[in-house]
Design a protein around this motif. Structure first.
Motif, PDB file in Angstrom:
ATOM      1  N   ASN A  79      65.964  12.899  31.877  1.00  0.00           N
ATOM      2  CA  ASN A  79      64.998  13.859  31.722  1.00  0.00           C
ATOM      3  C   ASN A  79      65.719  15.104  32.764  1.00  0.00           C
ATOM      4  OD1 ASN A  79      63.365  14.162  29.608  1.00  0.00           O
ATOM      5  ND2 ASN A  79      61.776  12.813  30.585  1.00  0.00           N
ATOM      6  N   HIS A 128      59.951  21.761  30.605  1.00  0.00           N
ATOM      7  CA  HIS A 128      60.304  20.424  30.144  1.00  0.00           C
ATOM      8  C   HIS A 128      59.205  19.311  30.494  1.00  0.00           C
ATOM      9  CE1 HIS A 128      64.735  21.185  29.500  1.00  0.00           C
ATOM     10  NE2 HIS A 128      63.982  22.491  29.400  1.00  0.00           N
ATOM     11  N   MET A 175      56.277  17.450  28.415  1.00  0.00           N
ATOM     12  CA  MET A 175      56.219  16.199  28.055  1.00  0.00           C
ATOM     13  C   MET A 175      54.821  15.536  28.170  1.00  0.00           C
ATOM     14  SD  MET A 175      58.359  13.124  29.864  1.00  0.00           S
ATOM     15  CE  MET A 175      57.836  13.329  31.651  1.00  0.00           C
ATOM     16  N   ILE A 177      60.956  18.797  37.226  1.00  0.00           N
ATOM     17  CA  ILE A 177      61.434  18.662  35.993  1.00  0.00           C
ATOM     18  C   ILE A 177      61.551  20.187  35.562  1.00  0.00           C
ATOM     19  CG2 ILE A 177      61.892  18.001  33.650  1.00  0.00           C
ATOM     20  CD1 ILE A 177      62.630  15.759  35.507  1.00  0.00           C
ATOM     21  N   HIS A 196      64.736   6.769  32.506  1.00  0.00           N
ATOM     22  CA  HIS A 196      64.044   7.744  31.892  1.00  0.00           C
ATOM     23  C   HIS A 196      64.219   9.083  32.819  1.00  0.00           C
ATOM     24  CE1 HIS A 196      60.349   9.815  30.283  1.00  0.00           C
ATOM     25  NE2 HIS A 196      60.932   9.445  29.066  1.00  0.00           N
ATOM     26  N   ILE A 228      63.196  16.885  25.952  1.00  0.00           N
ATOM     27  CA  ILE A 228      62.639  15.926  26.780  1.00  0.00           C
ATOM     28  C   ILE A 228      63.385  14.703  26.032  1.00  0.00           C
ATOM     29  CG2 ILE A 228      60.492  16.736  27.539  1.00  0.00           C
ATOM     30  CD1 ILE A 228      59.176  15.355  25.087  1.00  0.00           C
ATOM     31  N   THR A 229      63.842  13.816  26.841  1.00  0.00           N
ATOM     32  CA  THR A 229      64.600  12.593  26.436  1.00  0.00           C
ATOM     33  C   THR A 229      63.688  11.764  25.659  1.00  0.00           C
ATOM     34  OG1 THR A 229      66.066  10.992  27.175  1.00  0.00           O
ATOM     35  CG2 THR A 229      64.267  10.850  28.516  1.00  0.00           C
TER      36      THR A 229
END
Lengths: 271, 271, 271
Positions: A30, C238, C242, A246, A26, C188-189
Motif C-alpha cells: 500500500n 488511499h 481502504m 498512507i 500488505h 489500494i493493494t
C-alpha cells in the motif's frame, strides 16, 4: 539540494519486486502504491529470475526468513545484478540471531547492493561495532551513528541509510543528516520495512551515480509525509497515524518536501 | 482487584516472540506495539532457540500451519520452557481438522503452557466436550463455558482464557467472569489472535504465580480499550473500529481500565 | 435484475476457504467478514480435503505461490469439486512468469472452476490474446475486454469476471457490463483479491445455474460499496478509503446496491 525523484516515481510507476516478510507485505504494498510505484511481492525461487529482470528495483527484507526465501533472494539478487536493477537490503533484526547474521553475510557476499537500510542497531552490527554495549536507544551518540552509516557504506560499497529519530545517509564519502519525521513512525510496525521499499522505488528511477541523492530524497519525502500525517494527532493515535500516513505519501508534493526538508551535510568521523 | 500489569508492560516493553499466521501478523504486531510491548514475528526453525530465550514471552498461533512451523513451535516452546519464559497457545480452529487437533495435542504434550486462549468452540474441543452439538453461538450456556474454561485449565495445568461476548479466565481453582467488550470486536479478523498476543505481553511482566491475575487484566484492558474505541460507532463500522482500537490500546490508562472493569468471581460447575 | 444474494450472504454467513497470498490475507478476511461471510485462510496440504468439504466456497489466489501451496490448491480444488463446492480462481499476475502460467494451466486442467476473476491483462493471457501489445491500461478497447471475458468463460466453461474501470461478467453466452466503482479502488493493494473472495461468498449461496447472476451482484455490490466509501474523498486518500470501504461493505444495503447499479447486457464480439 534538488528534489526530482518523487516526481519521477509518480510518472514512471516503477515495478518494485519485494521479497519481504509476512508482517510488512500488505503495508509495504500500500505504501508503494501511495508513493506512485507498482509493487509485486513474490518469493518463489521458480520465478525469481524472470521477476527480478522485469522489475525496476528489488528489495530484500529478512524479517521472516526461511531457507527457501534465502534461496529466492540469492537467485533474484544475482539476476537483478546481471540486469543492472538496483537491489536494496533491509537486514531486519540482523543482530538478533546467528541465522540472520549468517544470511546477511551470504547476501552481502553474493549480491551487489545499491543500498542498505536499517536502524542503528542493525547497521552497527553490519559495521562490526559493539553497539549493544551502548544500547539502541535514540540519543546515544549522534556522531557515532553517522560514523556507522559511513562505515557500512564504505565496507559494502553501497549507499547506507540508518533511520531513526535522525536519519543518516552516506555513500562512504559524503554523509547527510536528515531531521524530518515524527515519534509516531516507530509506533507502527514495519515503518522501517516500508522505508526500505520506498528507497527501492526512488533508486529505480535514478541513475546509478545518483543513488545517494535518490536515497536522501526518499527518506526526506518519507519523513515529511509522516510529519504531515502526524499533524494534530496525539502520540497514542497509532492506528489513525498509519492510515493518514498512507494518505500523506500519496498526497505530498515535491514542493512540500523541499520546503519542509531538514537536510545537512556532516563530516564523517571515525567509527 | 488490583491492576498494575498494563503499567508494567509499558515501562518494560517486553519482547514478545510470535509464531503466528499470515492473517494476524501485521495487526498483532501493531496491537502489541500499541499496548506497549515489542513484537517479533519469526518462525524459522534455525533461529527459534535463540529468539525464544531472548524473549519475555512466546505466543504460538496455529492459524496457518504447516509442517515447518510446527517444528519451529516445538523448538521454540521447549527453549522457552528451559528459559522460564511463559508460552501462550492460541489453538485457532482446533476443531476444524484432524491436522489441527493432532498438532495441538503434540504441542500440549511437549510444551508447558502458561496460558491457552481460544473461543468457546476451540476450548470445548480441548476440554473434550461435545460442543458442536450445542453450536458455538454466544448465549448457549454461560455456566457451561465457565466450566469448560476451568476444565481446560485443570487438564493442562495452565491458565485458560475463553473469549467471547463474555470472557472467562481460570487457573482450574478460581474462575473469573469478564463482561467488557463490544460486538465490533469479533467483526474484525484476528481480534482473538491479538488478544492471545496481549496475554503474552501481560504474562511476560508477571511472576509465574500471578499469571491468572495477569491474564484477567490483559482481557479486561483489551475489552475496555475496545469499548472506548467503539463509543459512538455504528455496528457496521468495522474498519473504523479496527483503527480506533489500535489508538485505544495505546491510549487507555490503568485508571480507565479499573473504573470500567466488569470482573467477578464465579463458582466452577462440573463440565 | 433482481438482487438477493447479498442478503443471502448475510443470513447464511457462508464459510469461505481461501488459499491466498501474504499480501491479501488480512484485508480479504476483513472484507469477507464485512460483507457477511466467514473467512478461513489455510494452505497446508494436510488439511485441505477436510476444509474444502466443510466450506461453502473455495478461493484460489496465486499471488505468492510456492510448490507446497500449489499442491494444497490441487487437493483442495479436487475435494471442493467432489463436494459440489464452487471454486473461484484469481490468476494474479499470470502473464508475468512461466511459473504462474504453468501453475494456472495445471489448475485449469485439474479443477472445475465456478468463476475466474482477473484484470484485463491476466484474462487476456488466459484467453490467449496478445494483450501486452496493446498495454493493460484502461480505455484500450472496451469491446475487446468484453470479448476477452466471454472467451475465457467459453474456453474454461466458467463464469469469467474482468474487473477494471468497467467490469465485465460473462458465462460465454451472455455478457454483462458493469459501471460501478471508483478510481480509488486500484489505489489500494489487493482490492482485486478481495473481489475474488467476495465473488466466492456470493457463489457460495447461489445455485450452480445462477452463478452468472451471483457474480454480477457481487461485483455490483462491491462497486457500489466502493462508490459510497469514496464519496467526499480526494483521490490521494488511499488509506482513508481502504478503511471506509470495509465500513461500506458492511453497511451497504441491497436497496442501495439496486438503486445505484449500472448494469447492462452487451453483445459478445469476436476476440
Amino acid at each position: 539540494m534538488q528534489f526530482h525523484y518523487l516526481a519521477e516515481v509518480r510518472s514512471k510507476n516503477p515495478l518494485i519486486h519485494n521479497i519481504t516478510n509476512i508482517v510488512a507485505a500488505h503495508f509495504s504494498a500500500n505504501g508503494l502504491l501511495a508513493v506512485g510505484a507498482s509493487p509485486i511481492m513474490a518469493d518463489s525461487v521458480e520465478e525469481m529470475e524472470e521477476l527480478a529482470a522485469l522489475s525496476s528495483a528489488l528489495v530484500l527484507n529478512i524479517g521472516t526468513l526461511d531457507a527457501d526465501k534465502i534461496q529466492a533472494m540469492l537467485v533474484a539478487g544475482r539476476s537483478a545484478n546481471r540486469a543492472g536493477v538496483p537491489v536494496v537490503l533491509d537486514p531486519v533484526g540482523v543482530g538478533a540471531t546467528a541465522f540472520r547474521r549468517d544470511t546477511v553475510q551470504t547476501l552481502l557476499q553474493e549480491i551487489r547492493l545499491a543500498a542498505i537500510r536499517g536502524n542503528a542497531g542493525e547497521m552497527a552490527q553490519l559495521a562490526g561495532v559493539a553497539w549493544s554495549a551502548k544500547g539502541v536507544d535514540a540519543g546515544s551518540g549522534a556522531a557515532d551513528v553517522g560514523a556507522i552509516t559511513a562505515a557500512v557504506a564504505r565496507r559494502y560499497e553501497t549507499v547506507a541509510v540508518v533511520s531513526g529519530e535522525t536519519d543518516y545517509v552516506s555513500d562512504g564519502l559524503k554523509l547527510a543528516v536528515l531531521n524530518n519525521g515524527t515519534p509516531l513512525l516507530p509506533s507502527i510496525t514495519t515503518s522501517g520495512c516500508l522505508l526500505s521499499a520506498v528507497c527501492g522505488a526512488f533508486l529505480a528511477v535514478a541513475p546509478a551515480n545518483d543513488y545517494l541523492a535518490a536515497a536522501i530524497e526518499a527518506c526526506t519525502a518519507y519523513g515529511v509525509a509522516a510529519e504531515r500525517a502526524a499533524a494534530g494527532l496525539q502520540n497514542t493515535q497509532h492506528g489513525t497515524f498509519m492510515i493518514r500516513f498512507i494518505d500523506s505519501l500519496a498526497a505530498v508534493t515535491t514542493e512540500q518536501v523541499a520546503a519542509a526538508a531538514k537536510v545537512r551535510w556532516a563530516d564523517i568521523e571515525a567509527v
